[in-house]
Write a protein that holds these residues in place. Structure first.
Motif, PDB file in Angstrom:
ATOM      1  N   ILE A 116       0.845  -1.206   0.000  1.00  0.00           N
ATOM      2  CA  ILE A 116       0.000   0.000   0.000  1.00  0.00           C
ATOM      3  C   ILE A 116       0.876   1.250   0.000  1.00  0.00           C
ATOM      4  N   ASP A 117       1.865   1.281   0.894  1.00  0.00           N
ATOM      5  CA  ASP A 117       2.771   2.436   0.952  1.00  0.00           C
ATOM      6  C   ASP A 117       3.537   2.602  -0.352  1.00  0.00           C
ATOM      7  N   LEU A 118       3.947   1.462  -0.918  1.00  0.00           N
ATOM      8  CA  LEU A 118       4.710   1.523  -2.169  1.00  0.00           C
ATOM      9  C   LEU A 118       3.862   2.115  -3.289  1.00  0.00           C
ATOM     10  N   MET A 119       2.616   1.672  -3.406  1.00  0.00           N
ATOM     11  CA  MET A 119       1.740   2.183  -4.464  1.00  0.00           C
ATOM     12  C   MET A 119       1.417   3.660  -4.252  1.00  0.00           C
ATOM     13  N   GLN A 120       1.279   4.064  -3.011  1.00  0.00           N
ATOM     14  CA  GLN A 120       1.041   5.478  -2.733  1.00  0.00           C
ATOM     15  C   GLN A 120       2.247   6.315  -3.148  1.00  0.00           C
ATOM     16  N   GLY A 121       3.445   5.808  -2.922  1.00  0.00           N
ATOM     17  CA  GLY A 121       4.645   6.523  -3.362  1.00  0.00           C
ATOM     18  C   GLY A 121       4.726   6.621  -4.871  1.00  0.00           C
ATOM     19  N   ILE A 122       4.319   5.547  -5.562  1.00  0.00           N
ATOM     20  CA  ILE A 122       4.323   5.575  -7.027  1.00  0.00           C
ATOM     21  C   ILE A 122       3.315   6.602  -7.549  1.00  0.00           C
ATOM     22  N   ALA A 123       2.108   6.589  -6.972  1.00  0.00           N
ATOM     23  CA  ALA A 123       1.077   7.538  -7.406  1.00  0.00           C
ATOM     24  C   ALA A 123       1.526   8.979  -7.180  1.00  0.00           C
ATOM     25  N   LEU A 124       2.226   9.215  -6.081  1.00  0.00           N
ATOM     26  CA  LEU A 124       2.722  10.563  -5.796  1.00  0.00           C
ATOM     27  C   LEU A 124       3.712  11.015  -6.865  1.00  0.00           C
ATOM     28  N   ARG A 125       4.575  10.103  -7.287  1.00  0.00           N
ATOM     29  CA  ARG A 125       5.561  10.452  -8.308  1.00  0.00           C
ATOM     30  C   ARG A 125       4.911  10.630  -9.689  1.00  0.00           C
ATOM     31  N   LEU A 126       3.791   9.961  -9.890  1.00  0.00           N
ATOM     32  CA  LEU A 126       3.076  10.109 -11.158  1.00  0.00           C
ATOM     33  C   LEU A 126       2.106  11.290 -11.122  1.00  0.00           C
ATOM     34  N   ASP A 127       2.038  11.967  -9.977  1.00  0.00           N
ATOM     35  CA  ASP A 127       1.118  13.096  -9.799  1.00  0.00           C
ATOM     36  C   ASP A 127      -0.322  12.663 -10.059  1.00  0.00           C
ATOM     37  N   ARG A 128      -0.673  11.498  -9.481  1.00  0.00           N
ATOM     38  CA  ARG A 128      -2.017  10.960  -9.652  1.00  0.00           C
ATOM     39  C   ARG A 128      -2.616  10.677  -8.278  1.00  0.00           C
ATOM     40  N   LYS A 129      -3.896  10.889  -8.187  1.00  0.00           N
ATOM     41  CA  LYS A 129      -4.606  10.471  -6.989  1.00  0.00           C
ATOM     42  C   LYS A 129      -4.764   8.954  -7.021  1.00  0.00           C
ATOM     43  N   LEU A 130      -4.984   8.358  -5.853  1.00  0.00           N
ATOM     44  CA  LEU A 130      -5.026   6.901  -5.769  1.00  0.00           C
ATOM     45  C   LEU A 130      -6.194   6.452  -4.900  1.00  0.00           C
ATOM     46  N   ARG A 131      -6.900   5.459  -5.381  1.00  0.00           N
ATOM     47  CA  ARG A 131      -8.001   4.876  -4.604  1.00  0.00           C
ATOM     48  C   ARG A 131      -7.873   3.358  -4.648  1.00  0.00           C
ATOM     49  N   ALA A 166       8.954   5.020 -11.947  1.00  0.00           N
ATOM     50  CA  ALA A 166       8.768   5.454 -10.560  1.00  0.00           C
ATOM     51  C   ALA A 166       9.419   4.465  -9.588  1.00  0.00           C
ATOM     52  N   LEU A 167       9.294   3.187  -9.869  1.00  0.00           N
ATOM     53  CA  LEU A 167       9.918   2.174  -9.010  1.00  0.00           C
ATOM     54  C   LEU A 167      11.441   2.320  -9.009  1.00  0.00           C
ATOM     55  N   LEU A 168      12.023   2.505 -10.177  1.00  0.00           N
ATOM     56  CA  LEU A 168      13.474   2.686 -10.264  1.00  0.00           C
ATOM     57  C   LEU A 168      13.915   3.919  -9.484  1.00  0.00           C
ATOM     58  N   ALA A 169      13.158   4.985  -9.595  1.00  0.00           N
ATOM     59  CA  ALA A 169      13.501   6.209  -8.873  1.00  0.00           C
ATOM     60  C   ALA A 169      13.421   5.990  -7.363  1.00  0.00           C
ATOM     61  N   MET A 170      12.422   5.245  -6.899  1.00  0.00           N
ATOM     62  CA  MET A 170      12.276   4.985  -5.468  1.00  0.00           C
ATOM     63  C   MET A 170      13.402   4.104  -4.948  1.00  0.00           C
ATOM     64  N   ARG A 171      13.876   3.184  -5.767  1.00  0.00           N
ATOM     65  CA  ARG A 171      15.033   2.379  -5.353  1.00  0.00           C
ATOM     66  C   ARG A 171      16.304   3.237  -5.294  1.00  0.00           C
ATOM     67  N   GLU A 172      16.447   4.130  -6.264  1.00  0.00           N
ATOM     68  CA  GLU A 172      17.666   4.936  -6.323  1.00  0.00           C
ATOM     69  C   GLU A 172      17.752   5.967  -5.206  1.00  0.00           C
ATOM     70  N   ASP A 173      16.620   6.544  -4.807  1.00  0.00           N
ATOM     71  CA  ASP A 173      16.693   7.591  -3.777  1.00  0.00           C
ATOM     72  C   ASP A 173      16.502   7.063  -2.357  1.00  0.00           C
ATOM     73  N   GLY A 174      16.383   5.738  -2.212  1.00  0.00           N
ATOM     74  CA  GLY A 174      16.297   5.141  -0.878  1.00  0.00           C
ATOM     75  C   GLY A 174      14.899   5.007  -0.321  1.00  0.00           C
ATOM     76  N   THR A 175      13.895   5.483  -1.041  1.00  0.00           N
ATOM     77  CA  THR A 175      12.517   5.373  -0.546  1.00  0.00           C
ATOM     78  C   THR A 175      12.091   3.920  -0.413  1.00  0.00           C
ATOM     79  N   TYR A 176      12.445   3.121  -1.400  1.00  0.00           N
ATOM     80  CA  TYR A 176      12.074   1.697  -1.372  1.00  0.00           C
ATOM     81  C   TYR A 176      12.713   1.005  -0.164  1.00  0.00           C
ATOM     82  N   GLY A 177      13.990   1.239   0.063  1.00  0.00           N
ATOM     83  CA  GLY A 177      14.674   0.617   1.187  1.00  0.00           C
ATOM     84  C   GLY A 177      14.073   1.023   2.516  1.00  0.00           C
ATOM     85  N   ALA A 178      13.646   2.272   2.619  1.00  0.00           N
ATOM     86  CA  ALA A 178      13.023   2.735   3.859  1.00  0.00           C
ATOM     87  C   ALA A 178      11.707   2.005   4.116  1.00  0.00           C
ATOM     88  N   LEU A 179      10.952   1.714   3.071  1.00  0.00           N
ATOM     89  CA  LEU A 179       9.707   0.968   3.233  1.00  0.00           C
ATOM     90  C   LEU A 179       9.976  -0.472   3.664  1.00  0.00           C
TER      91      LEU A 179
END
Length: 364
Positions: free
Chosen positions: A58-73, A339-352
Motif C-alpha cells: 500500500i505504501d509503495l503504491m502510494q509513493g508511485i502515485a505521488l511520483r506520477l502526480d495521480r490520486k489513488l483509490r 517510478a519504481l526505479l527512482a524509489m530504489r535509487e533515492d532510498g525510498t524503497y529501502g526505507a519501506l
C-alpha cells in the motif's frame, strides 16, 4: 463580402476549437485522473482491518502515485482471485498485494518490474524438548508392557519364595516380609544375573530361575525395541529438512495459490484453505502439521502471534517475485517502472522495507 467574412469566422472557430481540443488532450489534465487499484488482505503487504488499507504494498503504491502526480483509490477484494479477475477484465487500473509473477498470469495481464523477492517456506510447530518427546512416546501399550514386566517379576519372585522357603536362607521370611525381597531377587536375577550367595537350592527353584532369565531376555528385548522404535518415529516426524519430509504430515496452504500449484506438482497431499487466515488458524489449532505459503507472510504471522510456538524453515523452496498486476497493454506500465526505479535509487524503497520487515531484511 459579408458572406465571405462569415465563412472565415466559421472556419476560424472550427480551427480554434480543434486546436483547443488537441491542447486539452495533450495537457496534464488526464494525469489528474484517480488511479483505481484492487488489493486484498495479505499482511504485512496489505492489511484491510482498519478504515484504510495499510502495508508495504500500500505504501509503495502510494509513493508511485505521488511520483506520477495521480490520486489513488484502493478497491478491497474479499478473495485473491477476485482481485486478479478485476485486472483481467479491466475493471481497475491495476492490483497490488503479494502478487507472484508467473508465466500463466503473464499471458493474461502485464506486470511491473518486481517489487519484492520472496518464495515459499514451511511453517512448523516448535520442536519439543527431550522430556516432552519421551512423554509423547509413552503410549498406553508401552505402559501396559511395563506393568506386565513388573507383574512377571513380582510373580516370579513370589514363586521362588514358595520353592526356596526352608532351603535358601534369603527366602526364610513370612509372607508379609517376603514380598519385596522376593521381587528384588527376581529383578536382580534378570538385570544382573542374580546373587551368587542367593543361588536357588531346590531343583524346581533352579529350573524356574533359568526359565525366568530366558523369558526375561525376550521380554526386555521387545520392551527396549518398542521404545526405540517409538522414539525413532517421533524424531523422524519432528525432523523436516526438505519438502519431501512433508509426506507423512498434514499440510495446509491457500487454495489456488502458487504454493498449492507447487505442492500439487510435487505430489504432496494438502488441504487448501480460502485465505491465509484460515490456513494459519488450522495450523494454530493443530488441524495441520505444517503450513506452506509465502515466506514473508508466514514470518510476519510467526513474529506477531506464534513467537516461541512455531518455527520457520530458512530454506526457500520456490523463489518468487512479486509485482504490480496491470491489464494487458496498460499505458501505466512504463511510468510505474520508472517510478519504481527512482524509489530504489533515492532510498525510498529501502526505507519501506525497513519499516515493514526490519533493517535486517532485504529483498534484493
Amino acid at each position: 463580402m459579408h458572406e465571405f467574412l462569415n465563412r472565415v469566422r466559421a472556419w476560424a472557430f472550427v480551427f480554434l476549437a480543434l486546436l483547443g481540443g488537441t491542447w486539452i488532450l495533450s495537457t496534464p489534465l488526464a494525469a489528474q485522473d484517480t488511479l483505481v487499484f484492487a488489493t486484498v488482505d495479505r499482511p504485512p503487504f496489505a492489511s484491510l482491518e482498519g478504515a484504510t488499507p495499510q502495508g508495504f504494498s500500500i505504501d509503495l503504491m502510494q509513493g508511485i502515485a505521488l511520483r506520477l502526480d495521480r490520486k489513488l483509490r484502493f478497491v478491497p477484494k474479499d478473495k485473491f482471485a477476485d482481485m486478479l479477475d478485476a485486472v483481467r477484465q479491466g475493471d481497475v487500473d491495476g492490483a497490488i498485494a503479494n502478487i507472484s509473477i508467473t508465466a500463466d498470469r503473464e499471458r493474461e495481464m502485464d506486470f511491473s518490474q518486481p517489487i519484492f523477492e520472496s518464495g515459499l517456506q514451511i511453517l512448523l510447530p516448535k520442536e519439543d524438548s527431550m522430556f516432552m518427546r519421551l512423554r509423547g512416546v509413552l503410549s498406553g501399550d508401552i505402559l501396559m508392557m511395563g506393568l506386565a514386566a513388573l507383574g512377571l517379576l513380582f510373580g516370579g519372585g513370589m514363586l521362588m519364595w514358595v520353592f526356596e522357603r526352608g532351603r535358601q536362607p534369603y527366602f526364610d521370611r513370612p509372607l508379609g516380609d517376603a514380598m519385596f525381597p522376593s521381587f528384588w531377587w527376581a529383578l536382580n536375577l534378570v538385570v544382573n544375573g542374580g546373587f551368587e550367595e542367593r543361588m536357588p537350592m531346590s531343583r524346581v527353584g533352579r529350573v524356574f530361575a533359568v526359565m525366568l532369565v530366558i523369558a526375561s531376555l525376550f521380554i526386555v528385548s521387545i520392551f527396549v525395541a518398542t521404545i526405540t522404535a517409538a522414539v525413532t518415529v517421533e524424531a523422524l516426524q519432528e525432523n523436516v529438512d526438505s519438502i519431501n519430509d512433508l509426506d507423512a504430515r498434514s499440510v495446509a496452504t491457500v487454495a489456488g495459490s502458487t504454493s498449492a500449484d507447487y505442492l500439487a506438482k510435487r505430489d504432496i497431499a494438502f488441504a487448501g484453505y480460502a485465505s491465509p487466515d484460515e490456513m494459519l488458524a488450522a495450523f494454530e489449532s493443530g488441524a495441520a502439521d505444517a503450513a506452506v505459503f509465502d515466506g514473508p507472510i508466514l514470518a510476519f504471522h510467526l513474529n506477531e502471534k506464534l513467537a516461541g510456538q512455531a518455527r520457520l524453515i530458512d530454506r526457500v523452496y520456490r523463489p518468487e517475485n512479486y509485482g504490480i498486476a496491470l491489464p494487458s497493454g496498460s499505458p501505466l506500465r512504463e511510468d510505474i517502472d520508472r517510478a519504481l526505479l527512482a524509489m530504489r535509487e533515492d532510498g525510498t524503497y529501502g526505507a519501506l522495507v525497513d519499516k515493514w520487515f526490519g533493517e535486517s531484511f532485504r529483498s534484493e
